[in-house]
Design a protein around this motif. Structure first.
Motif, short mmCIF file in Angstrom:
data_model
loop_
_atom_site.label_atom_id
_atom_site.label_comp_id
_atom_site.label_asym_id
_atom_site.label_seq_id
_atom_site.Cartn_x
_atom_site.Cartn_y
_atom_site.Cartn_z
N ILE A 469 6.21 2.57 -10.40
CA ILE A 469 6.80 2.87 -9.09
C ILE A 469 6.77 4.37 -8.83
CG2 ILE A 469 8.96 2.81 -7.76
CD1 ILE A 469 9.59 0.16 -9.22
N SER A 470 7.02 5.15 -9.88
CA SER A 470 6.98 6.61 -9.74
C SER A 470 5.59 7.08 -9.33
CB SER A 470 7.40 7.26 -11.06
OG SER A 470 7.26 8.67 -11.00
N ALA A 472 3.38 5.35 -7.68
CA ALA A 472 3.17 4.94 -6.30
C ALA A 472 3.86 5.90 -5.33
CB ALA A 472 3.67 3.51 -6.09
N LYS A 473 5.04 6.36 -5.71
CA LYS A 473 5.77 7.30 -4.86
C LYS A 473 5.04 8.63 -4.74
CE LYS A 473 10.45 5.45 -5.53
NZ LYS A 473 11.79 5.68 -6.14
N HIS A 478 4.64 3.99 -1.88
CA HIS A 478 5.88 3.22 -2.07
C HIS A 478 6.37 2.58 -0.77
CE1 HIS A 478 9.74 2.11 -3.84
NE2 HIS A 478 10.34 2.68 -2.80
N ASP A 479 6.31 3.33 0.32
CA ASP A 479 6.85 2.82 1.58
C ASP A 479 6.12 1.57 2.06
OD1 ASP A 479 8.73 4.79 1.57
OD2 ASP A 479 7.64 6.11 2.96
N MET A 482 6.88 -1.51 -0.17
CA MET A 482 8.20 -2.09 0.02
C MET A 482 8.31 -2.88 1.32
SD MET A 482 9.66 -1.53 -2.73
CE MET A 482 11.22 -2.28 -2.25
N TYR A 488 6.64 -4.88 -4.78
CA TYR A 488 5.67 -4.62 -5.84
C TYR A 488 5.14 -5.89 -6.50
CZ TYR A 488 6.40 0.43 -5.75
OH TYR A 488 6.41 1.76 -5.37
#
Length: 600
Positions: A469-470, A472-473, A478-479, A482, A488
């Motif tokens: 996730i990190s 992807a951010k 990430h946005d 989601m 995910y």
């Protein structure tokens, strides 16, 4: 290596030979004990299946009345013989069941090992192997051909061995009962056997051609499925249908040609063995009886020999049927071992060491490279990249920008020259450590069928969900992730059609960052990303990628104008080298592209 197309037959360097057969049998090495037991069971089952005929002879000669008189002790002997006959018949059935089960297990184990080795070899082979063959022709070897081989080990081979044993034991039994008739039967069978062998060889040649045509057809279908969007976009459905029909007809023609040889086995085995051998037996018996040649030929002996000849002819008939499968299997084995016998163009030295990137300095020394021998793509390229530099590669299509990046990861080996990382030649280090240090984001984004988070985790299987996730951010994925219904854990197809081109590219970028490589190669990393997202991603070049040696291939001026160095590649060499400002001031090739439309 010559390039094979979907409509071209593959030319195999090695035809089926004893070495291939031995290597195939070597897969049974670790199951030697099981094979010995299975072989003994087969021999036992074959022997037991023939004993009842001998019991029948005993009954005819010693139990049945002669001239209306029942021999003394006949009833007791009849009970004993019938009990033996029943016991042996049941034993033969049980032995056949146990043998079939054992052979099925062994066959599956062997083919499983073979398929694993085949897949391991495919993973080992370099890009050049895949460049030179359509995907469908490779795929069919690890699927269809090995499946047919499994069926051979489980069913066909068992039946061949069983019937060969029946033939041998039958001939031995006939020799013991009546040697004169056995000799005549063997003399008649020899020329028939030679004729069947000739037909089998011809069938093998025809089957090889048939396999080629089937492989061509499969390759075309696989290519069409992968390029379906392009086919529809250019309205090629009807034309591709015609091509497929032509390939199918060629396969059908080859299949029918080999079928004509396959069908020869029935008349040869049935008419040749069943009829000719039986007639020979009866004529021999008639000659012996009418001319009183040698010892007396009893009715029981005649009956048991007739029964044994029936079993013998049935065994020959079954073997002839299986020879059709064997012809196809040998053609499959040729192709399977062609893969297993292929040496990868990219190999490690025996004393290869682990690459440890300390600074990230890269040097190309007089590098020349060609995909096809004699047609160079790069000539005498020399390049010295300092640690932490961001180097952009620009130039016309086909100039060799992506090739330079591929050579650094050693996806291909150079024709001459050297490539060094921190002073170490990349040919002196292990491939695993090299590719673990050099992270590549390919021009063609490929995602695997599965959850989004698993696609990110692909580069580092041991990464936690939080780390994925990190990553992807960091690339601003990430946005949009989601916003998906399952976040995910949303399942996507291998084509990633549920995502936009830009979203697929961001996931690929996240996958690269999760790997945490020392050197990074970005091939058109922002080509499908919208302008706003591109501005955010460009910040990565000054934050996350800061301090890492980085190669960037791009057509957007905004992507590469802040690079430490820009290399203009054309005419198989580096034509210009400098910063954006320096190259603009020179007003050379880079300047002309940059000022044309603001794109490189």
């Amino acid at each position: 290596m010559s390039r094979n197309l979907y409509y071209e037959d593959e030319v195999l360097e090695e035809k089926f030979n004893g070495f291939m057969f031995k290597r195939l049998l070597s897969y049974a090495g670790e199951y030697k004990r099981d094979y010995i037991i299975t072989g003994l069971l087969l021999a036992g089952a074959s022997f037991l299946s023939l004993v009842p005929a001998a019991v029948n002879m005993k009954i005819i000669n010693e139990v049945l009345p002669k001239n209306g008189v029942v021999p003394e002790g006949a009833p007791k002997l009849a009970v004993i013989l019938l009990s033996v006959w029943l016991t042996l018949s049941i034993g033969a059935v049980v032995a056949d069941f146990v043998t079939s089960k054992a052979a099925t297990t062994l066959g599956n184990n062997i083919v499983c090992r073979l398929r694993e080795d085949l897949f391991e070899k495919l993973m080992e082979l370099s890009f050049d192997y895949y460049d030179s063959r359509p995907t469908g022709k490779i795929l069919v070897r690890i699927t269809n051909y090995t499946d047919e081989l499994a069926n051979f080990f489980i069913n066909d081979l068992l039946r061949v061995i069983d019937n060969v044993l029946v033939m041998v034991i039958t001939v031995v039994c006939i020799c013991f009962v009546e040697i004169r008739m056995a000799v005549m039967g063997i003399l008649v069978s020899i020329p028939l056997g030679i004729l069947l062998w000739v037909v089998a060889r011809a069938l093998h040649r025809c089957t090889r051609i048939e396999r080629n045509k089937a492989s061509n057809r499969t390759a075309f279908v696989a290519e069409d499925i992968n390029g379906l969007e392009v086919i529809k976009a250019f309205n090629r459905e009807a034309l591709n249908d015609e091509i497929f029909i032509e390939l199918s007809e060629k396969f059908h023609k080859a299949f029918m040609h080999s079928t004509r040889y396959r069908e020869l086995f029935f008349p040869l085995s049935f008419a040749g063995v069943r009829i000719l051998c039986s007639v020979t037996m009866y004529l021999t018996a008639l000659f012996i009886i009418t001319n009183n040649v040698g010892a007396e030929l009893t009715l029981g002996a005649l009956v048991v020999i007739t029964a044994y000849m029936q079993r013998f002819s049935n065994a020959v008939y079954v073997i002839c049927q299986q020879l059709q499968s064997v012809a196809g299997i040998t053609a499959n084995i040729e192709r399977i071992f062609e893969v297993l016998g292929t040496e990868s163009d990219i190999t490690e030295k025996k004393d290869a060491t682990e690459l440890s990137v300390t600074d990230g300095a890269i040097e190309f020394k007089d590098v020349t490279f060609s995909y096809i021998k004699g047609i160079t793509v790069l000539e005498n390229i020399s390049l010295d990249v300092k640690p932490g530099q961001m180097v952009a590669l620009v130039g016309p299509t086909g100039a060799g920008k992506t090739t330079i990046a591929s050579l650094l990861s050693r996806f291909y080996d150079i024709d001459s020259g050297r490539i060094l990382i921190d002073g170490t030649d990349i040919k002196d280090v292990t491939l695993g450590s090299l590719r673990g240090s050099v992270g590549v984001m390919m021009q063609d984004t490929f995602l695997f069928r599965g959850e989004i988070i698993e696609n990110i985790r692909f580069s580092r299987p041991g990464a936690t969900d939080e780390e994925c996730i990190s990553a992807a951010k960091k690339v601003f994925a990430h946005d949009f992730i989601m916003k998906k219904k399952e976040g995910y854990h949303t399942v996507i197809s291998s084509e990633g059609n549920e995502l936009s081109a830009g979203e697929r590219q961001l996931l690929s970028f996240a996958r690269l960052l999760l790997m945490e490589p020392d050197i990074i190669i970005l091939d058109e990393a922002t080509s499908n990303i919208d302008t706003e997202t591109e501005k955010l991603v460009q910040k990565l070049f000054t934050t996350v990628l800061k301090g890492k040696t980085c190669f960037v291939i791009a057509h957007r001026l905004s992507t590469i104008q802040n690079a430490d160095r820009i290399l203009y590649i054309d005419n198989k060499r580096i034509m210009e080298d400098g910063s954006h400002q320096e190259l603009m001031e020179r007003k050379g090739m880079y300047y002309q592209l940059a000022t044309a439309r603001g794109r490189i």
